[in-house]
Design a protein around this motif. Structure first.
Motif, PDB file in Angstrom:
ATOM      1  N   ALA A 160     -39.642   5.514  11.806  1.00 58.18           N
ATOM      2  CA  ALA A 160     -40.009   4.638  10.556  1.00 58.18           C
ATOM      3  C   ALA A 160     -39.819   5.439   9.532  1.00 58.18           C
ATOM      4  CB  ALA A 160     -41.453   4.085  10.850  1.00 58.18           C
ATOM      5  N   PHE A 161     -39.511   4.726   8.287  1.00 55.53           N
ATOM      6  CA  PHE A 161     -39.736   5.209   7.069  1.00 55.53           C
ATOM      7  C   PHE A 161     -40.741   4.912   6.345  1.00 55.53           C
ATOM      8  CE2 PHE A 161     -34.959   4.181   6.876  1.00 55.53           C
ATOM      9  CZ  PHE A 161     -34.644   5.366   7.252  1.00 55.53           C
ATOM     10  N   VAL A 162     -41.349   5.852   5.867  1.00 52.62           N
ATOM     11  CA  VAL A 162     -42.860   5.580   4.964  1.00 52.62           C
ATOM     12  C   VAL A 162     -42.767   6.079   3.405  1.00 52.62           C
ATOM     13  CG1 VAL A 162     -45.418   6.320   4.774  1.00 52.62           C
ATOM     14  CG2 VAL A 162     -44.265   6.139   7.251  1.00 52.62           C
ATOM     15  N   ARG A 163     -43.030   5.328   2.643  1.00 52.85           N
ATOM     16  CA  ARG A 163     -42.837   5.580   1.249  1.00 52.85           C
ATOM     17  C   ARG A 163     -44.091   6.244   0.866  1.00 52.85           C
ATOM     18  NH1 ARG A 163     -39.737   1.484  -1.411  1.00 52.85           N
ATOM     19  NH2 ARG A 163     -41.138   0.073   0.024  1.00 52.85           N
ATOM     20  N   ILE A 164     -43.722   7.291   0.185  1.00 50.06           N
ATOM     21  CA  ILE A 164     -44.948   8.147  -0.421  1.00 50.06           C
ATOM     22  C   ILE A 164     -44.794   8.103  -1.896  1.00 50.06           C
ATOM     23  CG2 ILE A 164     -45.180   9.450   1.545  1.00 50.06           C
ATOM     24  CD1 ILE A 164     -44.542  11.889  -0.007  1.00 50.06           C
ATOM     25  N   MET A 165     -43.894   7.878  -2.572  1.00 59.17           N
ATOM     26  CA  MET A 165     -43.800   7.593  -4.077  1.00 59.17           C
ATOM     27  C   MET A 165     -42.811   6.664  -4.413  1.00 59.17           C
ATOM     28  SD  MET A 165     -42.455  11.391  -4.901  1.00 59.17           S
ATOM     29  CE  MET A 165     -42.954  11.311  -6.596  1.00 59.17           C
ATOM     30  N   ILE A 166     -42.790   6.009  -5.511  1.00 63.58           N
ATOM     31  CA  ILE A 166     -41.833   5.122  -5.982  1.00 63.58           C
ATOM     32  C   ILE A 166     -41.214   5.885  -7.566  1.00 63.58           C
ATOM     33  CG2 ILE A 166     -42.597   3.133  -4.865  1.00 63.58           C
ATOM     34  CD1 ILE A 166     -43.780   2.319  -7.764  1.00 63.58           C
ATOM     35  N   GLY A 167     -40.262   5.377  -7.958  1.00 59.51           N
ATOM     36  CA  GLY A 167     -39.628   5.573  -9.307  1.00 59.51           C
ATOM     37  C   GLY A 167     -39.546   7.125  -9.397  1.00 59.51           C
ATOM     38  N   CYS A 168     -38.818   7.582 -10.665  1.00 59.20           N
ATOM     39  CA  CYS A 168     -38.421   9.003 -10.826  1.00 59.20           C
ATOM     40  C   CYS A 168     -38.523   9.111 -12.528  1.00 59.20           C
ATOM     41  CB  CYS A 168     -37.072   9.028 -10.309  1.00 59.20           C
ATOM     42  SG  CYS A 168     -36.447  10.646 -10.722  1.00 59.20           S
ATOM     43  N   ASP A 169     -39.143  10.340 -12.660  1.00 52.62           N
ATOM     44  CA  ASP A 169     -39.074  10.569 -14.107  1.00 52.62           C
ATOM     45  C   ASP A 169     -38.173  11.813 -14.516  1.00 52.62           C
ATOM     46  OD1 ASP A 169     -40.859   8.911 -14.735  1.00 52.62           O
ATOM     47  OD2 ASP A 169     -42.708  10.251 -14.361  1.00 52.62           O
ATOM     48  N   LYS A 170     -37.177  12.067 -13.653  1.00 50.35           N
ATOM     49  CA  LYS A 170     -36.315  13.329 -13.968  1.00 50.35           C
ATOM     50  C   LYS A 170     -35.157  13.178 -14.917  1.00 50.35           C
ATOM     51  CE  LYS A 170     -38.690  15.884 -11.008  1.00 50.35           C
ATOM     52  NZ  LYS A 170     -39.821  15.033 -10.479  1.00 50.35           N
ATOM     53  N   PHE A 171     -34.771  11.897 -15.006  1.00 49.12           N
ATOM     54  CA  PHE A 171     -33.831  11.431 -15.975  1.00 49.12           C
ATOM     55  C   PHE A 171     -32.650  12.028 -15.915  1.00 49.12           C
ATOM     56  CE2 PHE A 171     -37.372   9.043 -17.445  1.00 49.12           C
ATOM     57  CZ  PHE A 171     -36.826   7.798 -17.683  1.00 49.12           C
ATOM     58  N   ILE A 207     -41.723   9.903  11.673  1.00 53.24           N
ATOM     59  CA  ILE A 207     -41.580   9.166  10.524  1.00 53.24           C
ATOM     60  C   ILE A 207     -40.888  10.000   9.517  1.00 53.24           C
ATOM     61  CG2 ILE A 207     -43.763   7.921  10.823  1.00 53.24           C
ATOM     62  CD1 ILE A 207     -45.443  10.436   9.463  1.00 53.24           C
ATOM     63  N   THR A 208     -40.088   9.209   8.379  1.00 53.93           N
ATOM     64  CA  THR A 208     -39.599   9.888   7.546  1.00 53.93           C
ATOM     65  C   THR A 208     -40.290   9.532   6.155  1.00 53.93           C
ATOM     66  OG1 THR A 208     -37.461   9.726   8.801  1.00 53.93           O
ATOM     67  CG2 THR A 208     -37.310  10.484   6.442  1.00 53.93           C
ATOM     68  N   LEU A 209     -40.741  10.647   5.469  1.00 53.47           N
ATOM     69  CA  LEU A 209     -41.311  10.089   4.302  1.00 53.47           C
ATOM     70  C   LEU A 209     -40.261  10.141   3.061  1.00 53.47           C
ATOM     71  CD1 LEU A 209     -44.257  12.748   4.450  1.00 53.47           C
ATOM     72  CD2 LEU A 209     -44.401  10.609   5.319  1.00 53.47           C
ATOM     73  N   LEU A 210     -40.652   8.755   2.274  1.00 50.30           N
ATOM     74  CA  LEU A 210     -39.505   8.749   1.198  1.00 50.30           C
ATOM     75  C   LEU A 210     -40.043   8.774   0.007  1.00 50.30           C
ATOM     76  CD1 LEU A 210     -37.525   5.593   2.558  1.00 50.30           C
ATOM     77  CD2 LEU A 210     -37.130   8.025   3.033  1.00 50.30           C
ATOM     78  N   GLY A 211     -39.302   9.438  -1.057  1.00 48.44           N
ATOM     79  CA  GLY A 211     -39.515   9.408  -2.201  1.00 48.44           C
ATOM     80  C   GLY A 211     -38.101   9.746  -3.101  1.00 48.44           C
TER      81      GLY A 211
END
Ligand code: 5AD
Ligand code: SF4
Length: 482
Positions: A160-171, A207-211
């Protein structure tokens, strides 16, 4: 029962989003249809990272024009990154689309589908753009959508994928993600741990942590700040979870505490996806990646030194604005020196709305991009083949994912069939086995390989009835071994 057809393009984040959308619609009584023709509701979960991904969706929408004319009660929805990026342009290009829903608004899909089925008009729900309000307002307009899981939509029931973050500020200047997925926000550790416990209760092993930049994870809780290494240590305690992976890493945040966690925690996959994008400092600067090639090489050396047997993969963009032959040559040098397990190579695709599109001309001709793509790919493939040869005769531990592509193509139905799975450092292994072995950890000896696959045989003394008692201890101890 109403029927739902969903097509997903893009990254693992999108696969997870689709899983959650399906789970929420199942609660409304939907069941999945095998194709669009049989469905009452047709959803596309889209990607905006490259033009090609968008073109595919617009042509799929084009093919639905007649179906919608003949069956006006069918609901057609465009979800995800392209919905956020193009917004009402989608209605202009495909006027028969009923729903446009951005990735931060997916929790609204069931209500919107219900409304679209009763009231014929177009519905659009998107989040605020990056300059449309205060940081706080923009953050709140991108809602994470995580509690509902649907085991049937996972890559396999054991993963399963598990989201740990959303979005990105690196631009990074080439990248549309910060505009469409909004500001970087880390999920509270308690929510992540609760989700992982629930997955373990459902017999999920991996589990695969996603961000987008998973190793930039930071969560302040009173005096304490949780980093990715702390989160992995806490997840490691969960009984039943036997393998933990995380993607995608940002090179500058590949800190020693994280490398130590990967080395010391046996459930941690010895696998790191750390995209470098280019081997040239001048290109990295134009991309605004925030590090030099020397720093990337130093990070790589630290990873190889501290984690025995670690596999590292990377992404590359070829033909970025102004990339000269010499600059591309530096990327070739980096790939030659780095012994990456694999590289994902992309031709630069200009994205309107990014700094790259504003500041630089997309001036590398298409045939030069294609040529650079092919040369980098053939160099990487040669390295993959050489690296995989080193596995001949070695025993690896494989989490068996299911029938191999060949077995699926042949529609094999018997008990004995060709199976596929992955090693602890994410190498794909194909071998003969029994259906009962799916979802178990097995010892496999490698006897052959090509660039992307190891071929093996299950270690015979472990095959037979005793495999059932062996499988769990083996999983728990999923050893330092490969
Ligand atoms: N063109 C080509 N490739 C891109 N990527 C991101 N943006 C672009 C673009 N505009 C690639 C990067 C990233 C991967 C997910 O997609 O290599 O790591
Ligand atoms: Fe895009 Fe750069 Fe963020 Fe990755 S780190 S999602 S490439 S902006």
């Amino acid at each position: 029962m109403p029927k739902l057809y969903i097509e997903t393009v893009g990254c693992q984040m999108n696969m997870l989003d689709s899983e959650l959308v399906v789970a929420s619609l199942r609660k409304d009584g939907y069941e999945l249809a095998a194709n669009a023709a049989d469905a009452d509701t047709i959803l596309f979960n889209t990607c905006s990272v490259r033009q090609h991904a968008e073109d595919k969706i617009y042509s799929a929408l084009g093919r639905l024009k007649n179906a919608k004319r003949e069956h006006p009660d069918k609901v057609i929805g465009v979800l995800g990154c392209m919905a956020q990026k193009d917004q009402d342009l989608i209605f202009r290009r495909a006027p028969y689309v009923d729903l446009v829903v951005g990735p931060g608004q997916l929790h609204q899909v069931p209500a919107l589908v219900r409304e679209a089925r009763t009231e014929r008009r177009q519905w659009m729900e998107v989040s605020l753009g990056r300059t449309d309000g205060s940081r706080d307002e923009i953050e709140r307009s991108h809602e994470s959508f995580d509690p509902l899981r649907d085991p049937a939509m996972r890559p396999t029931p054991y993963q399963a994928f598990v989201r740990i973050m959303i979005g990105c500020d690196k631009f990074c200047t080439y990248c549309i993600v910060p505009s469409v997925r909004g500001p970087e926000q880390s999920r509270p550790p308690a929510a992540i741990l609760a989700e992982a416990r629930q997955l373990a209760d459902e017999d999920c092993l991996e589990i695969t942590l996603l961000g987008q930049t998973v190793n930039s994870y930071r969560y302040r809780e009173g005096e304490r700040t949780w980093r990715l290494s702390d989160l992995i240590a806490a997840l490691h305690e969960i009984e039943g979870i036997a393998r933990i992976k995380f993607v995608t890493n940002y090179p500058k945040d590949m800190t020693d505490d994280l490398l130590a966690a990967v080395r010391d925690l046996p459930k941690c996959s010895k696998y790191l996806h750390v995209p470098v994008q280019s081997g040239s400092n001048a290109v990295l600067k134009r991309m605004k990646r925030g590090y030099t090639v020397e720093e990337y090489r130093e990070m790589l050396a630290r990873a190889y030194d501290s984690i025995p047997g670690v596999a590292v993969t990377s992404d590359f963009i070829v033909g970025f604005c102004g990339e000269t032959d010499e600059e591309f040559g530096e990327t070739i040098d980096l790939v030659r020196d780095s012994r990456l397990k694999n590289s994902f190579i992309f031709k630069y695709s200009e994205r309107p709305g990014t700094k790259g599109a504003e500041l630089y001309a997309d001036d590398v001709p298409e045939d030069v991009k294609r040529h650079r793509n092919n040369s980098l790919l053939s160099l990487q493939n040669k390295i993959c083949e050489e690296d995989n040869e080193a596995f001949f005769g070695r025993e690896v531990t494989v989490l068996v994912e299911g029938p191999s592509k060949t077995a699926e193509k042949h529609g094999d139905v018997g008990d004995r069939l060709q199976l596929t799975g992955r090693t602890n450092c994410d190498r794909i292994v194909v071998f003969e086995g029994s259906r009962r072995q799916i979802g178990r950890f097995l010892p496999v000896v490698v006897y052959d390989a090509n660039a992307h696959t190891l071929f093996g045989e299950v270690v015979t003394e472990h095959v037979g009835p005793e495999v059932f008692s062996l499988a769990l201890p083996l999983a728990a101890a999923e050893s330092q071994k490969e």
